[in-house]
Design a protein around this motif. Structure first.
Motif, PDB file in Angstrom:
ATOM      1  N   LYS A  28       0.836  -1.201   0.000  1.00 14.71           N
ATOM      2  CA  LYS A  28       0.000   0.000   0.000  1.00 14.71           C
ATOM      3  C   LYS A  28       0.875   1.257   0.000  1.00 14.71           C
ATOM      4  N   GLU A  29       1.964   1.224   0.762  1.00 16.69           N
ATOM      5  CA  GLU A  29       2.878   2.373   0.838  1.00 16.69           C
ATOM      6  C   GLU A  29       3.499   2.661  -0.536  1.00 16.69           C
ATOM      7  N   VAL A  30       3.878   1.596  -1.245  1.00 18.86           N
ATOM      8  CA  VAL A  30       4.469   1.753  -2.573  1.00 18.86           C
ATOM      9  C   VAL A  30       3.433   2.332  -3.539  1.00 18.86           C
ATOM     10  N   GLU A  31       2.198   1.837  -3.476  1.00 21.47           N
ATOM     11  CA  GLU A  31       1.150   2.340  -4.366  1.00 21.47           C
ATOM     12  C   GLU A  31       0.836   3.808  -4.081  1.00 21.47           C
ATOM     13  N   GLU A  32       0.868   4.202  -2.823  1.00 18.76           N
ATOM     14  CA  GLU A  32       0.649   5.609  -2.471  1.00 18.76           C
ATOM     15  C   GLU A  32       1.760   6.483  -3.053  1.00 18.76           C
ATOM     16  N   PHE A  33       2.996   5.959  -3.022  1.00 22.76           N
ATOM     17  CA  PHE A  33       4.136   6.689  -3.581  1.00 22.76           C
ATOM     18  C   PHE A  33       3.948   6.865  -5.096  1.00 22.76           C
ATOM     19  N   ILE A  34       3.485   5.805  -5.771  1.00 25.29           N
ATOM     20  CA  ILE A  34       3.243   5.880  -7.226  1.00 25.29           C
ATOM     21  C   ILE A  34       2.185   6.942  -7.535  1.00 25.29           C
ATOM     22  N   LEU A  35       1.112   6.978  -6.737  1.00 20.01           N
ATOM     23  CA  LEU A  35       0.049   7.958  -6.953  1.00 20.01           C
ATOM     24  C   LEU A  35       0.569   9.382  -6.753  1.00 20.01           C
ATOM     25  N   THR A  36       1.328   9.578  -5.679  1.00 15.43           N
ATOM     26  CA  THR A  36       1.873  10.913  -5.387  1.00 15.43           C
ATOM     27  C   THR A  36       2.782  11.400  -6.510  1.00 15.43           C
ATOM     28  N   GLU A  37       3.699  10.532  -6.944  1.00 17.63           N
ATOM     29  CA  GLU A  37       4.640  10.921  -8.004  1.00 17.63           C
ATOM     30  C   GLU A  37       3.923  11.092  -9.346  1.00 17.63           C
ATOM     31  N   SER A  38       2.926  10.261  -9.587  1.00 12.08           N
ATOM     32  CA  SER A  38       2.179  10.351 -10.856  1.00 12.08           C
ATOM     33  C   SER A  38       1.459  11.689 -10.954  1.00 12.08           C
ATOM     34  N   LYS A  39       0.936  12.162  -9.843  1.00 15.38           N
ATOM     35  CA  LYS A  39       0.243  13.460  -9.854  1.00 15.38           C
ATOM     36  C   LYS A  39       1.192  14.577 -10.280  1.00 15.38           C
ATOM     37  N   LYS A  40       2.462  14.472  -9.868  1.00 19.22           N
ATOM     38  CA  LYS A  40       3.457  15.476 -10.279  1.00 19.22           C
ATOM     39  C   LYS A  40       3.667  15.414 -11.788  1.00 19.22           C
ATOM     40  N   VAL A  41       3.754  14.195 -12.320  1.00 22.61           N
ATOM     41  CA  VAL A  41       3.981  14.024 -13.758  1.00 22.61           C
ATOM     42  C   VAL A  41       2.777  14.519 -14.556  1.00 22.61           C
ATOM     43  N   LEU A  42       1.568  14.260 -14.030  1.00 21.81           N
ATOM     44  CA  LEU A  42       0.347  14.610 -14.760  1.00 21.81           C
ATOM     45  C   LEU A  42       0.143  16.119 -14.896  1.00 21.81           C
ATOM     46  N   GLU A  43       0.961  16.903 -14.217  1.00 21.88           N
ATOM     47  CA  GLU A  43       0.878  18.357 -14.404  1.00 21.88           C
ATOM     48  C   GLU A  43       1.385  18.764 -15.778  1.00 21.88           C
ATOM     49  N   ASP A  44       2.122  17.869 -16.440  1.00 21.12           N
ATOM     50  CA  ASP A  44       2.716  18.199 -17.736  1.00 21.12           C
ATOM     51  C   ASP A  44       2.880  16.929 -18.559  1.00 21.12           C
ATOM     52  N   VAL A  45       1.814  16.507 -19.248  1.00 15.65           N
ATOM     53  CA  VAL A  45       1.870  15.274 -20.029  1.00 15.65           C
ATOM     54  C   VAL A  45       1.273  15.454 -21.417  1.00 15.65           C
ATOM     55  N   THR A  46       1.612  14.553 -22.303  1.00 14.09           N
ATOM     56  CA  THR A  46       0.974  14.491 -23.623  1.00 14.09           C
ATOM     57  C   THR A  46      -0.244  13.581 -23.509  1.00 14.09           C
ATOM     58  N   GLY A  47      -1.026  13.514 -24.574  1.00  9.30           N
ATOM     59  CA  GLY A  47      -2.196  12.640 -24.564  1.00  9.30           C
ATOM     60  C   GLY A  47      -1.830  11.182 -24.381  1.00  9.30           C
ATOM     61  N   GLU A  48      -0.805  10.728 -25.092  1.00  6.29           N
ATOM     62  CA  GLU A  48      -0.385   9.325 -24.987  1.00  6.29           C
ATOM     63  C   GLU A  48       0.125   9.018 -23.581  1.00  6.29           C
ATOM     64  N   GLU A  49       0.907   9.943 -23.019  1.00  2.00           N
ATOM     65  CA  GLU A  49       1.430   9.733 -21.663  1.00  2.00           C
ATOM     66  C   GLU A  49       0.295   9.669 -20.642  1.00  2.00           C
ATOM     67  N   PHE A  50      -0.706  10.518 -20.830  1.00  6.88           N
ATOM     68  CA  PHE A  50      -1.845  10.509 -19.910  1.00  6.88           C
ATOM     69  C   PHE A  50      -2.549   9.155 -19.932  1.00  6.88           C
ATOM     70  N   ASN A  51      -2.757   8.628 -21.132  1.00  9.45           N
ATOM     71  CA  ASN A  51      -3.407   7.316 -21.255  1.00  9.45           C
ATOM     72  C   ASN A  51      -2.607   6.237 -20.534  1.00  9.45           C
ATOM     73  N   LEU A  52      -1.294   6.275 -20.679  1.00  8.43           N
ATOM     74  CA  LEU A  52      -0.444   5.271 -20.030  1.00  8.43           C
ATOM     75  C   LEU A  52      -0.497   5.402 -18.510  1.00  8.43           C
ATOM     76  N   PHE A  53      -0.509   6.635 -18.007  1.00  8.46           N
ATOM     77  CA  PHE A  53      -0.570   6.815 -16.553  1.00  8.46           C
ATOM     78  C   PHE A  53      -1.922   6.386 -15.994  1.00  8.46           C
ATOM     79  N   MET A  54      -2.985   6.580 -16.764  1.00 11.30           N
ATOM     80  CA  MET A  54      -4.279   6.089 -16.301  1.00 11.30           C
ATOM     81  C   MET A  54      -4.292   4.568 -16.253  1.00 11.30           C
ATOM     82  N   LYS A  55      -3.601   3.941 -17.186  1.00 11.09           N
ATOM     83  CA  LYS A  55      -3.469   2.481 -17.184  1.00 11.09           C
ATOM     84  C   LYS A  55      -2.695   2.036 -15.939  1.00 11.09           C
ATOM     85  N   ILE A  56      -1.629   2.759 -15.613  1.00  6.82           N
ATOM     86  CA  ILE A  56      -0.819   2.441 -14.432  1.00  6.82           C
ATOM     87  C   ILE A  56      -1.653   2.582 -13.165  1.00  6.82           C
TER      88      ILE A  56
END
Length: 523
Positions: A169-197
């Motif tokens: 659970k701790e690792v998944e929370e870390f992924i969510l936190t870091e992903s939110k930082k990335v999602l501030e600046d993504v392309t359409g394809e990258e967004f789709n991949l992060f939603m899959k993750i």
């Protein structure tokens, strides 16, 4: 620089010393200097440096840098050997750095080398998942485009293969936190991949987790911003974000915010929508998304107003019968084209939202408008019956391989569409209008129906809705409607929502208009 013999001799000194190897710093330094030698010396250094690395913490930086030099060597066999041994350096505080190095090495175009990097990353993942993720996200946020792209793809394909004891659970929370930082600046394809993750994380399978994901998508879709139908980036962003949100909606996770936005901003501009995706009927795609979301809409603040917008748009696709001359023939006007796919979406959306305000047609419309609507419904239904009969006749007796031809696939989908419309029209012809029937949208997989649903489906074989409104002298149905040739294109009902790219610029970069982008990103 040391020779092969000197490297073996110093290796022997360290191997014989076992746990006291750390006392022979000079011997280890000779091995580190092996990276400056020829191909044979480098190959030996690539194996010997990691073997005794743990005994010399004070030489950690020098050892990692020496191994990194070998990872960048011109000789592919030396590079492969050096990469293969990198996980042995992933101890304590060094692990994030090793993860960072391995992430950068994902840019390799050599398939064997690339596979070694993948395997090395997976092996250190099992040692320390958060530390490994730290290195990966560091490169995603700050690395070169090719490294960023491959790091994201690594996460999207490999995370789901890791066991639960790694993906805590701790690792998944870390992924969510870091992903939110990335999602501030993504392309359409990258967004789709992060939603899959993110949608694959166990901790986000709960109602609250899915609600978090919906909020993330809503933020990406810019639902607070003014909608510009003539801007392909704006339209593409909304379409792809909504496509990612649809699977998240349920009776507990509502689509209200998206449905409201579509009714208020998209439907009034439907005919003006533009897209950069070649060959995509963006109007139909948007209507399909609205239909899929409408069944999960919660309490809507401006329900009557939005239902009126939906009703008005439906009327545009439900033509009045053409005027007749005194002899009962058409007065020179062509029969209107009936756009079944669009009507299925609009009628279904209206049917779903109408359940929340069941007296809309009887109490909110004046008598003339209701009469006009029923004339349109009846005209459409009469044309519908002709097409249903023609489709049934065309498909009669066909099974197995015969139904797999492109032409027959289109006819099967067309029959689903027309049957669906038929069921919904019958509901609206009830007095008062009913909103009880359940259908499966033509492009969705068929769910197992209970007996009542089966009966509703079987009703589609009847010839017409109740004849409450007369549209003039009775004519042969085939005069009323001749199904338009080619109306059901080969894309009908089978458009893949896993479209990748389609955004303008480079590898799908688009979705622009969000201020200054770091690292040259448009979105």
């Amino acid at each position: 620089m040391p020779t092969v013999e000197e490297l073996y001799r110093n290796y022997g000194i360290l191997a014989d010393a076992t746990e006291t190897a750390g006392q022979h710093k000079d011997a280890y330094q000779v091995i580190l200097d092996g990276v400056k030698g020829g191909a044979k010396e480098k190959r030996l250094a690539a194996q010997f440096i990691p073997k005794f690395f743990k005994h010399f913490p004070e030489l950690a930086d020098s050892a990692i840098n020496a191994q990194l030099d070998l990872c960048e060597d011109e000789d592919v066999s030396i590079r492969r050997q050096a990469i293969k041994e990198l996980p042995q350096f992933a101890t304590g505080d060094n692990l994030p750095r090793v993860a960072d190095i391995l992430t950068q090495l994902l840019q390799s175009d050599d398939s064997a080398e690339f596979n070694l990097v993948n395997n090395a990353l997976l092996s250190i993942f099992k040692m320390d998942a958060k530390g490994t993720l730290g290195g990966l996200f560091s490169q995603i946020l700050q690395g070169e485009d090719i490294v960023r792209e491959r790091a994201i793809k690594f996460l999207s394909t490999k995370l789901k293969t890791l066991p639960e004891e790694v993906m805590t659970k701790e690792v998944e929370e870390f992924i969510l936190t870091e992903s939110k930082k990335v999602l501030e600046d993504v392309t359409g394809e990258e967004f789709n991949l992060f939603m899959k993750i993110l949608s694959g994380l166990k901790s986000l399978q709960t109602v609250s987790g899915r609600q978090q994901l919906v909020e993330l998508v809503a933020e990406q879709a810019d639902l607070e911003q003014t909608f510009n139908p003539s801007d392909p980036d704006c339209v593409d962003r909304l379409q792809q974000c909504t496509r990612q949100a649809v699977p998240l909606f349920s009776k507990n996770v509502h689509s209200t915010k998206f449905v409201t936005y579509f009714c208020e901003h998209v439907l009034p501009n439907l005919s003006s929508l533009t897209t950069s995706v070649e060959g995509l009927d963006i109007q139909l795609e948007v209507l399909k998304l609205l239909a899929e979301m409408s069944s999960f809409c919660g309490d809507m603040e401006k329900l009557e107003s939005n239902l009126k917008k939906l009703f008005d748009k439906l009327l545009e696709y439900m033509p009045l019968p053409p005027e007749e001359a005194e002899n009962g023939e058409n007065a020179g006007n062509e029969e209107p084209k009936l756009q079944f796919s669009h009507v299925e979406c609009l009628l279904y959306s209206f049917h779903q939202l109408g359940r929340k305000l069941p007296d809309f047609l009887t109490a909110k419309l004046n008598a003339e408008k209701l009469k006009d609507f029923k004339i349109r419904l009846q005209y459409f239904a009469r044309g519908l019956q002709v097409y249903i009969r023609q489709l049934r006749l065309a498909l009669q007796g066909k099974t197995g391989e015969a139904l797999k031809t492109e032409e027959n696939k289109i006819k099967v989908v067309a029959l689903k569409i027309t049957n669906n419309i038929n069921v919904l029209i019958k509901d609206l012809f009830h007095i008062p209008p009913s909103y009880k029937s359940t259908i499966t949208l033509s492009w969705k997989p068929v769910q197992k129906a209970d007996a009542s649903q089966k009966r509703a489906s079987e009703d589609t074989t009847s010839s017409s809705p109740p004849k409450k409104v007369s549209a003039g002298p009775k004519r042969d149905a085939r005069q009323i409607y001749n199904p338009p040739s080619g109306k059901y294109s080969s894309n009908l009902g089978s458009f893949s929502y896993e479209q990748r790219g389609g955004f303008r610029g480079g590898r799908g970069r688009g979705w622009g208009g969000r201020g200054n982008r770091s690292r040259g990103r448009i979105y």
